[in-house]
Design a protein around this motif. Structure first.
Motif, PDB file in Angstrom:
ATOM      1  N   PHE A 128       0.853  -1.185   0.000  1.00 26.21           N
ATOM      2  CA  PHE A 128       0.000   0.000   0.000  1.00 26.21           C
ATOM      3  C   PHE A 128       0.890   1.236   0.000  1.00 26.21           C
ATOM      4  CE2 PHE A 128      -3.063   2.929   2.209  1.00 26.21           C
ATOM      5  CZ  PHE A 128      -4.009   2.936   1.185  1.00 26.21           C
ATOM      6  N   PRO A 129       0.874   2.059  -1.059  1.00 30.02           N
ATOM      7  CA  PRO A 129       1.840   3.155  -1.185  1.00 30.02           C
ATOM      8  C   PRO A 129       1.826   4.150  -0.037  1.00 30.02           C
ATOM      9  CG  PRO A 129       0.795   2.733  -3.301  1.00 30.02           C
ATOM     10  CD  PRO A 129       0.072   1.893  -2.291  1.00 30.02           C
ATOM     11  N   LEU A 130       0.677   4.390   0.595  1.00 26.67           N
ATOM     12  CA  LEU A 130       0.614   5.386   1.660  1.00 26.67           C
ATOM     13  C   LEU A 130       1.561   5.049   2.816  1.00 26.67           C
ATOM     14  CD1 LEU A 130      -0.683   7.914   2.866  1.00 26.67           C
ATOM     15  CD2 LEU A 130      -2.529   6.459   3.754  1.00 26.67           C
ATOM     16  N   ILE A 131       1.806   3.771   3.053  1.00 31.64           N
ATOM     17  CA  ILE A 131       2.699   3.386   4.149  1.00 31.64           C
ATOM     18  C   ILE A 131       4.118   3.887   3.899  1.00 31.64           C
ATOM     19  CG2 ILE A 131       3.617   1.422   5.457  1.00 31.64           C
ATOM     20  CD1 ILE A 131       1.086  -0.112   4.785  1.00 31.64           C
ATOM     21  N   SER A 132       4.480   4.075   2.631  1.00 38.33           N
ATOM     22  CA  SER A 132       5.817   4.597   2.330  1.00 38.33           C
ATOM     23  C   SER A 132       5.998   6.011   2.873  1.00 38.33           C
ATOM     24  CB  SER A 132       6.079   4.573   0.821  1.00 38.33           C
ATOM     25  OG  SER A 132       5.171   5.419   0.133  1.00 38.33           O
ATOM     26  N   ALA A 133       4.891   6.742   3.103  1.00 35.94           N
ATOM     27  CA  ALA A 133       5.008   8.076   3.693  1.00 35.94           C
ATOM     28  C   ALA A 133       5.556   7.987   5.112  1.00 35.94           C
ATOM     29  CB  ALA A 133       3.647   8.774   3.685  1.00 35.94           C
ATOM     30  N   ILE A 134       5.142   6.954   5.858  1.00 33.31           N
ATOM     31  CA  ILE A 134       5.675   6.760   7.215  1.00 33.31           C
ATOM     32  C   ILE A 134       7.170   6.485   7.150  1.00 33.31           C
ATOM     33  CG2 ILE A 134       5.544   5.364   9.303  1.00 33.31           C
ATOM     34  CD1 ILE A 134       2.651   4.783   8.691  1.00 33.31           C
ATOM     35  N   VAL A 135       7.570   5.604   6.215  1.00 40.91           N
ATOM     36  CA  VAL A 135       8.994   5.268   6.071  1.00 40.91           C
ATOM     37  C   VAL A 135       9.800   6.518   5.747  1.00 40.91           C
ATOM     38  CG1 VAL A 135      10.664   3.885   4.804  1.00 40.91           C
ATOM     39  CG2 VAL A 135       8.405   2.934   5.326  1.00 40.91           C
ATOM     40  N   ALA A 136       9.301   7.321   4.793  1.00 42.15           N
ATOM     41  CA  ALA A 136      10.040   8.513   4.373  1.00 42.15           C
ATOM     42  C   ALA A 136      10.121   9.535   5.495  1.00 42.15           C
ATOM     43  CB  ALA A 136       9.375   9.125   3.143  1.00 42.15           C
ATOM     44  N   PHE A 137       9.009   9.788   6.151  1.00 44.12           N
ATOM     45  CA  PHE A 137       9.006  10.799   7.209  1.00 44.12           C
ATOM     46  C   PHE A 137       9.894  10.380   8.377  1.00 44.12           C
ATOM     47  CE2 PHE A 137       7.264  12.308  11.261  1.00 44.12           C
ATOM     48  CZ  PHE A 137       7.394  13.682  11.081  1.00 44.12           C
ATOM     49  N   LEU A 138       9.744   9.124   8.840  1.00 46.25           N
ATOM     50  CA  LEU A 138      10.550   8.676   9.972  1.00 46.25           C
ATOM     51  C   LEU A 138      12.018   8.509   9.590  1.00 46.25           C
ATOM     52  CD1 LEU A 138       8.281   6.122  11.870  1.00 46.25           C
ATOM     53  CD2 LEU A 138       8.931   8.434  12.540  1.00 46.25           C
ATOM     54  N   GLY A 139      12.287   8.170   8.328  1.00 50.01           N
ATOM     55  CA  GLY A 139      13.669   8.101   7.884  1.00 50.01           C
ATOM     56  C   GLY A 139      14.345   9.452   7.994  1.00 50.01           C
ATOM     57  N   TRP A 140      13.624  10.508   7.549  1.00 48.01           N
ATOM     58  CA  TRP A 140      14.162  11.865   7.714  1.00 48.01           C
ATOM     59  C   TRP A 140      14.338  12.204   9.185  1.00 48.01           C
ATOM     60  CZ3 TRP A 140      10.685  15.432  10.028  1.00 48.01           C
ATOM     61  CH2 TRP A 140      11.251  16.675  10.294  1.00 48.01           C
ATOM     62  N   TYR A 141      13.329  11.897   9.995  1.00 49.35           N
ATOM     63  CA  TYR A 141      13.381  12.268  11.407  1.00 49.35           C
ATOM     64  C   TYR A 141      14.520  11.548  12.118  1.00 49.35           C
ATOM     65  CZ  TYR A 141      11.692  13.747  15.966  1.00 49.35           C
ATOM     66  OH  TYR A 141      11.604  14.327  17.202  1.00 49.35           O
ATOM     67  N   PHE A 142      14.712  10.270  11.793  1.00 46.54           N
ATOM     68  CA  PHE A 142      15.772   9.493  12.445  1.00 46.54           C
ATOM     69  C   PHE A 142      17.143  10.085  12.124  1.00 46.54           C
ATOM     70  CE2 PHE A 142      18.947   6.102  12.320  1.00 46.54           C
ATOM     71  CZ  PHE A 142      18.830   5.586  13.602  1.00 46.54           C
ATOM     72  N   VAL A 143      17.398  10.338  10.830  1.00 46.11           N
ATOM     73  CA  VAL A 143      18.704  10.878  10.436  1.00 46.11           C
ATOM     74  C   VAL A 143      18.920  12.258  11.040  1.00 46.11           C
ATOM     75  CG1 VAL A 143      20.070  11.674   8.468  1.00 46.11           C
ATOM     76  CG2 VAL A 143      18.799   9.529   8.316  1.00 46.11           C
ATOM     77  N   THR A 144      17.886  13.097  10.976  1.00 45.91           N
ATOM     78  CA  THR A 144      18.019  14.464  11.484  1.00 45.91           C
ATOM     79  C   THR A 144      18.169  14.481  12.993  1.00 45.91           C
ATOM     80  OG1 THR A 144      16.588  15.154   9.651  1.00 45.91           O
ATOM     81  CG2 THR A 144      17.008  16.771  11.361  1.00 45.91           C
ATOM     82  N   ASP A 145      17.418  13.622  13.675  1.00 44.72           N
ATOM     83  CA  ASP A 145      17.510  13.544  15.132  1.00 44.72           C
ATOM     84  C   ASP A 145      18.863  12.984  15.572  1.00 44.72           C
ATOM     85  OD1 ASP A 145      16.580  13.854  17.716  1.00 44.72           O
ATOM     86  OD2 ASP A 145      15.638  11.894  17.786  1.00 44.72           O
ATOM     87  N   LEU A 146      19.434  12.119  14.729  1.00 43.13           N
ATOM     88  CA  LEU A 146      20.704  11.473  15.078  1.00 43.13           C
ATOM     89  C   LEU A 146      21.883  12.444  15.016  1.00 43.13           C
ATOM     90  CD1 LEU A 146      22.259   8.828  15.730  1.00 43.13           C
ATOM     91  CD2 LEU A 146      22.429   8.464  13.246  1.00 43.13           C
TER      92      LEU A 146
END
Length: 302
Positions: A128-146
């Motif tokens: 389901f493509p919408l789930i990729s939005a979670i991956v993209a958003f949290l991927g950004w947040y993880f890298v930026t938070d790190l």
């Protein structure tokens, strides 16, 4: 299993509204439960919410209801994050303050990473493509938070992650997984635009650059055939138009060593109308290019 692209219809609209309403109810109930019970009880309640949403998603998937299953799969990832967060709070592994980019914290980073893994597994399972939005958003947040803790460096990291997502999305668009590229483009546009607005949100030069970036976004929309870039670009251009319309409406006149300010109320409508007609011209140009690129249709002979 092929990747399916959701089709806009009355049925899909109602499914989206229903699914997100259920998700909103789940989030609201979790907020109420977290404030009404102790840490261990909240873990149990959040586990119950997670199990219920998961069972609904699996039942829809077994029934062949792909869209409904994907929507509840999306909700399940959110519920999973809430459950893991509840467990971490119970164990004392999360900071008392959850301010964004407040510094390095192992528990918070682990929560983000586990949610990304759950989202990737759900994406592979439900397709389901919408789930990729979670991956993209949290991927950004993880890298930026790190690697950042706010300010200009966070905005710079955000810009770089957005450009990386754009490159990934361009690669996804060229293959059979093109439907997954939509949310990558959306998140990429938000990250790039958000970081640039952060840098340029004050001053005439900054807003002029925002307007130029809006034009670039519309160019990207034409090249990638992704309308999200045009939508975000128009927001930036409209914001710049509002800034300059308000600025040019105030005229300062020097009189006998003093000054007076007059309000030219007719300026903002003129500026907005000019930008509106520019949108129309750009839309007509993109429509003409799309028609020129479309294959010719041969009418049957009599």
């Amino acid at each position: 299993m092929d990747v399916v692209k959701p089709r806009w219809s009355s049925a899909s609209y109602l499914l989206y509204v229903g699914g997100f309403t259920v998700l909103l109810a789940a989030v609201y109930s979790l907020g109420y439960l977290s404030s009404s019970y102790g840490d261990f009880a909240y873990v149990a309640w959040s586990a119950l919410v997670l199990v219920v949403l998961k069972l609904i998603a699996l039942s829809f998937r077994r029934a062949g209801r792909w869209l409904a299953a994907g929507l509840f799969g999306f909700a399940t990832v959110i519920a999973y994050a809430a459950f893991i967060g509840a467990v971490f709070v119970w164990f004392g592994w999360l900071p008392h303050s959850l301010s964004p980019f407040a510094g390095f914290h192992v528990g918070l980073l682990l929560l983000e990473l586990l949610t990304i893994v759950a989202a990737l597994l759900s994406l592979a399972f439900y397709r389901f493509p919408l789930i990729s939005a979670i991956v993209a958003f949290l991927g950004w947040y993880f890298v930026t938070d790190l690697i950042s803790n706010g300010g200009n460096w966070t905005a710079t990291v955000t810009l770089l992650v957005g450009l990386f997502y754009l490159a990934v999305a361009a690669g996804v668009d060229r293959g059979a997984r093109r439907p997954f590229g939509f949310w990558l483009h959306v998140v990429s546009g938000l990250l790039i635009g958000g970081s640039l607005v952060y840098f340029w949100h004050s001053g005439d030069t900054g807003w002029a650059l925002v307007f130029v970036v809006g034009l670039v976004y519309i160019g990207v929309a034409s090249v990638t055939d992704r309308s999200s870039w045009a939508v975000l670009g128009s927001f930036g251009m409209f914001g710049a138009a509002v800034h300059f319309g308000e600025k040019w409406a105030r005229a300062t006149i020097s009189l006998f060593g003093g000054s007076a300010t007059s309000q030219r109320e007719w300026v903002p409508p003129i500026v907005l109308a000019a930008v509106g007609f520019l949108f129309v011209l750009l839309g007509l140009r993109l429509e003409g290019r799309r028609r020129a690129d479309a294959p010719a249709v041969t009418l049957p002979s009599e």
